[in-house]
Design a protein around this motif. Structure first.
Motif, PDB file in Angstrom:
ATOM      1  N   ALA A  23      16.099  34.649  36.132  1.00 58.43           N
ATOM      2  CA  ALA A  23      16.293  36.101  36.061  1.00 58.43           C
ATOM      3  C   ALA A  23      16.256  36.566  34.608  1.00 58.43           C
ATOM      4  O   ALA A  23      16.448  35.772  33.685  1.00 58.43           O
ATOM      5  CB  ALA A  23      17.620  36.485  36.705  1.00 58.43           C
ATOM      6  N   PRO A  24      16.000  37.853  34.379  1.00 55.26           N
ATOM      7  CA  PRO A  24      16.002  38.359  32.998  1.00 55.26           C
ATOM      8  C   PRO A  24      17.348  38.110  32.330  1.00 55.26           C
ATOM      9  O   PRO A  24      18.397  38.356  32.931  1.00 55.26           O
ATOM     10  CB  PRO A  24      15.736  39.865  33.176  1.00 55.26           C
ATOM     11  N   PRO A  25      17.340  37.627  31.096  1.00 51.88           N
ATOM     12  CA  PRO A  25      18.616  37.318  30.425  1.00 51.88           C
ATOM     13  C   PRO A  25      19.295  38.548  29.842  1.00 51.88           C
ATOM     14  O   PRO A  25      18.653  39.436  29.280  1.00 51.88           O
ATOM     15  CB  PRO A  25      18.202  36.344  29.312  1.00 51.88           C
ATOM     16  N   VAL A  26      20.623  38.576  30.004  1.00 55.69           N
ATOM     17  CA  VAL A  26      21.482  39.572  29.369  1.00 55.69           C
ATOM     18  C   VAL A  26      22.478  38.805  28.511  1.00 55.69           C
ATOM     19  O   VAL A  26      23.212  37.946  29.014  1.00 55.69           O
ATOM     20  CB  VAL A  26      22.221  40.435  30.410  1.00 55.69           C
ATOM     21  N   VAL A  27      22.504  39.098  27.223  1.00 55.27           N
ATOM     22  CA  VAL A  27      23.355  38.378  26.274  1.00 55.27           C
ATOM     23  C   VAL A  27      24.495  39.288  25.842  1.00 55.27           C
ATOM     24  O   VAL A  27      24.266  40.417  25.385  1.00 55.27           O
ATOM     25  CB  VAL A  27      22.537  37.920  25.049  1.00 55.27           C
ATOM     26  N   LEU A  28      25.719  38.804  25.964  1.00 53.74           N
ATOM     27  CA  LEU A  28      26.930  39.589  25.717  1.00 53.74           C
ATOM     28  C   LEU A  28      27.653  39.052  24.485  1.00 53.74           C
ATOM     29  O   LEU A  28      28.007  37.867  24.440  1.00 53.74           O
ATOM     30  CB  LEU A  28      27.855  39.513  26.937  1.00 53.74           C
ATOM     31  N   LEU A  29      27.900  39.923  23.512  1.00 57.42           N
ATOM     32  CA  LEU A  29      28.476  39.509  22.234  1.00 57.42           C
ATOM     33  C   LEU A  29      29.770  40.269  21.955  1.00 57.42           C
ATOM     34  O   LEU A  29      29.814  41.499  22.056  1.00 57.42           O
ATOM     35  CB  LEU A  29      27.475  39.767  21.110  1.00 57.42           C
ATOM     36  N   HIS A  30      30.808  39.553  21.573  1.00 61.70           N
ATOM     37  CA  HIS A  30      32.138  40.135  21.360  1.00 61.70           C
ATOM     38  C   HIS A  30      32.332  40.575  19.917  1.00 61.70           C
ATOM     39  O   HIS A  30      31.471  40.397  19.054  1.00 61.70           O
ATOM     40  CB  HIS A  30      33.210  39.116  21.751  1.00 61.70           C
ATOM     41  N   GLY A  31      33.508  41.141  19.642  1.00 62.05           N
ATOM     42  CA  GLY A  31      33.831  41.663  18.324  1.00 62.05           C
ATOM     43  C   GLY A  31      34.527  40.656  17.428  1.00 62.05           C
ATOM     44  O   GLY A  31      34.785  39.509  17.808  1.00 62.05           O
ATOM     45  N   ILE A  32      34.857  41.118  16.212  1.00 66.56           N
ATOM     46  CA  ILE A  32      35.499  40.247  15.229  1.00 66.56           C
ATOM     47  C   ILE A  32      36.866  39.790  15.747  1.00 66.56           C
ATOM     48  O   ILE A  32      37.613  40.561  16.364  1.00 66.56           O
ATOM     49  CB  ILE A  32      35.642  40.978  13.876  1.00 66.56           C
ATOM     50  N   ARG A  51      20.409  36.771  34.439  1.00 64.38           N
ATOM     51  CA  ARG A  51      21.068  35.587  33.896  1.00 64.38           C
ATOM     52  C   ARG A  51      21.969  36.090  32.768  1.00 64.38           C
ATOM     53  O   ARG A  51      21.482  36.574  31.739  1.00 64.38           O
ATOM     54  CB  ARG A  51      20.060  34.583  33.353  1.00 64.38           C
ATOM     55  N   VAL A  52      23.264  36.004  32.971  1.00 63.67           N
ATOM     56  CA  VAL A  52      24.231  36.606  32.056  1.00 63.67           C
ATOM     57  C   VAL A  52      24.819  35.511  31.167  1.00 63.67           C
ATOM     58  O   VAL A  52      25.352  34.510  31.654  1.00 63.67           O
ATOM     59  CB  VAL A  52      25.340  37.335  32.834  1.00 63.67           C
ATOM     60  N   ILE A  53      24.719  35.727  29.863  1.00 61.95           N
ATOM     61  CA  ILE A  53      25.136  34.731  28.874  1.00 61.95           C
ATOM     62  C   ILE A  53      26.091  35.384  27.883  1.00 61.95           C
ATOM     63  O   ILE A  53      25.725  36.333  27.189  1.00 61.95           O
ATOM     64  CB  ILE A  53      23.919  34.174  28.103  1.00 61.95           C
ATOM     65  N   SER A  54      27.308  34.905  27.829  1.00 63.59           N
ATOM     66  CA  SER A  54      28.232  35.332  26.783  1.00 63.59           C
ATOM     67  C   SER A  54      28.583  34.119  25.935  1.00 63.59           C
ATOM     68  O   SER A  54      28.671  33.000  26.428  1.00 63.59           O
ATOM     69  CB  SER A  54      29.493  35.981  27.367  1.00 63.59           C
ATOM     70  N   VAL A  55      28.748  34.345  24.640  1.00 60.00           N
ATOM     71  CA  VAL A  55      29.051  33.248  23.724  1.00 60.00           C
ATOM     72  C   VAL A  55      30.203  33.635  22.808  1.00 60.00           C
ATOM     73  O   VAL A  55      30.414  34.812  22.518  1.00 60.00           O
ATOM     74  CB  VAL A  55      27.818  32.862  22.866  1.00 60.00           C
ATOM     75  N   ASP A  56      30.937  32.624  22.363  1.00 62.02           N
ATOM     76  CA  ASP A  56      31.856  32.822  21.245  1.00 62.02           C
ATOM     77  C   ASP A  56      31.022  32.801  19.972  1.00 62.02           C
ATOM     78  O   ASP A  56      30.334  31.806  19.687  1.00 62.02           O
ATOM     79  CB  ASP A  56      32.881  31.684  21.182  1.00 62.02           C
ATOM     80  N   LEU A  57      31.044  33.889  19.211  1.00 61.43           N
ATOM     81  CA  LEU A  57      30.331  33.883  17.941  1.00 61.43           C
ATOM     82  C   LEU A  57      30.794  32.702  17.091  1.00 61.43           C
ATOM     83  O   LEU A  57      31.964  32.308  17.145  1.00 61.43           O
ATOM     84  CB  LEU A  57      30.582  35.184  17.185  1.00 61.43           C
ATOM     85  N   PRO A  58      29.899  32.118  16.296  1.00 59.63           N
ATOM     86  CA  PRO A  58      30.299  30.964  15.477  1.00 59.63           C
ATOM     87  C   PRO A  58      31.546  31.263  14.648  1.00 59.63           C
ATOM     88  O   PRO A  58      31.627  32.271  13.943  1.00 59.63           O
ATOM     89  CB  PRO A  58      29.076  30.757  14.575  1.00 59.63           C
ATOM     90  N   GLY A  59      32.530  30.367  14.773  1.00 61.33           N
ATOM     91  CA  GLY A  59      33.772  30.506  14.029  1.00 61.33           C
ATOM     92  C   GLY A  59      34.823  31.361  14.701  1.00 61.33           C
ATOM     93  O   GLY A  59      35.958  31.436  14.215  1.00 61.33           O
TER      94      GLY A  59
END
Length: 279
Positions: A23-32, A51-59
């Motif tokens: 499926a088309p990817p949707v990328v979810l990014l959080h704040g500081i 296709r839903v992808i959330s990640v912990d930003l590096p660090g």
């Protein structure tokens, strides 16, 4: 919630992936100073079609930092490399809350072909004003002292600043904030990131001006949303967004704080789905 870790340049990066891999990817990014948990409610609301992808930003969250000093560019590069390891398709719909919105815009600027659309949720980048809690971190020595005093009371206050609905200030969120803040090296990474992006006078204008000019030039399908009662980045920034990105779509959630994707989860998902269908 099933979360996995992948290795990116020797660092362990945390990710949550749901939905059909084709499926088309949707990328979810959080704040500081936040984590992928800030997008958890949207997975089940979007992943029947995406296709839903959330990640912990590096660090941040429970992810390791990548080598080198943190910056908007390094965070964007880290997400890009994580998506490659995860086998995410291109182009992706990018959604970012707060700092995550600025990271999404930077990803677009680094590689316009990688971004199908932008959804900017109370995004950093549209104004100087930001909560004083972040500004004081730039004062030499004060930021380190404040981070050493991060306890349960402070963690609870952080959560209260994010939501109008106090029912969302749960023990689980407070305890997770404490767990993250206690990680080795976390305070130094947080302070370095905050100082790279702003200071006691607010968010630095240099990177904002350059970034918004480039996004306006590329002019991708863009949705900008805000919470009316945002205490972190004021809703007045929505007016600045209208000026900077005149072809975008806009929405203000009444009686809502910094995270409408949580506080107005159903309404946000409905708005996002309509936008994504047309993007």
């Amino acid at each position: 919630m099933t979360v996995r870790e992948v290795e990116v340049h020797g660092a362990r990066i945390r990710a949550h992936v749901t939905g059909d891999p084709d499926a088309p990817p949707v990328v979810l990014l959080h704040g500081i100073a936040r984590s992928l948990e800030d997008w958890a409610p949207q997975h089940e609301r979007l992943d029947d079609d995406y296709r839903v992808i959330s990640v912990d930003l590096p660090g941040f969250g429970l992810s390791d930092p990548l080598p080198g000093p943190p910056s908007l560019d390094s965070l964007a590069a880290g997400v890009e490399d994580t998506l490659v390891v995860l086998g995410a398709g291109r182009p992706a719909h990018l959604m970012g809350n707060s700092l995550g919105g600025a990271v999404a815009m930077r990803m677009l600027c680094r590689d316009p072909g990688a971004a199908r659309s932008l959804t900017l949720v109370a995004s950093a980048g549209f104004g100087r004003e930001v909560t004083m809690a972040l500004r004081v971190l730039a004062v030499p020595g004060l930021g380190r002292r404040l981070m050493r005093r991060f306890d349960r009371r402070v963690s609870a206050q952080v959560e209260r600043n994010l939501f109008v609905d106090r029912a969302l200030v749960t023990d689980e969120r407070v305890e997770f904030g404490l767990r993250v803040a206690a990680r080795d090296g976390y305070a130094a990474h947080f302070l370095a990131t905050a100082k790279a992006l702003g200071g006691i006078r607010g968010v630095h204008p240099g990177w904002r001006t350059e970034l918004l000019a480039r996004v306006a030039e590329l002019d991708p399908p863009t949705l900008v949303v805000w919470g009316e009662k945002d205490l972190i980045l004021p809703a007045a920034h929505l007016r600045a967004a209208r000026t900077a990105l005149p072809h975008a779509s806009f929405h203000l959630f009444p009686g809502t704080g910094h995270m409408p994707q949580i506080e107005r989860a159903d309404e946000f998902a409905g708005l996002a789905r309509e936008f994504l269908k047309q993007a």
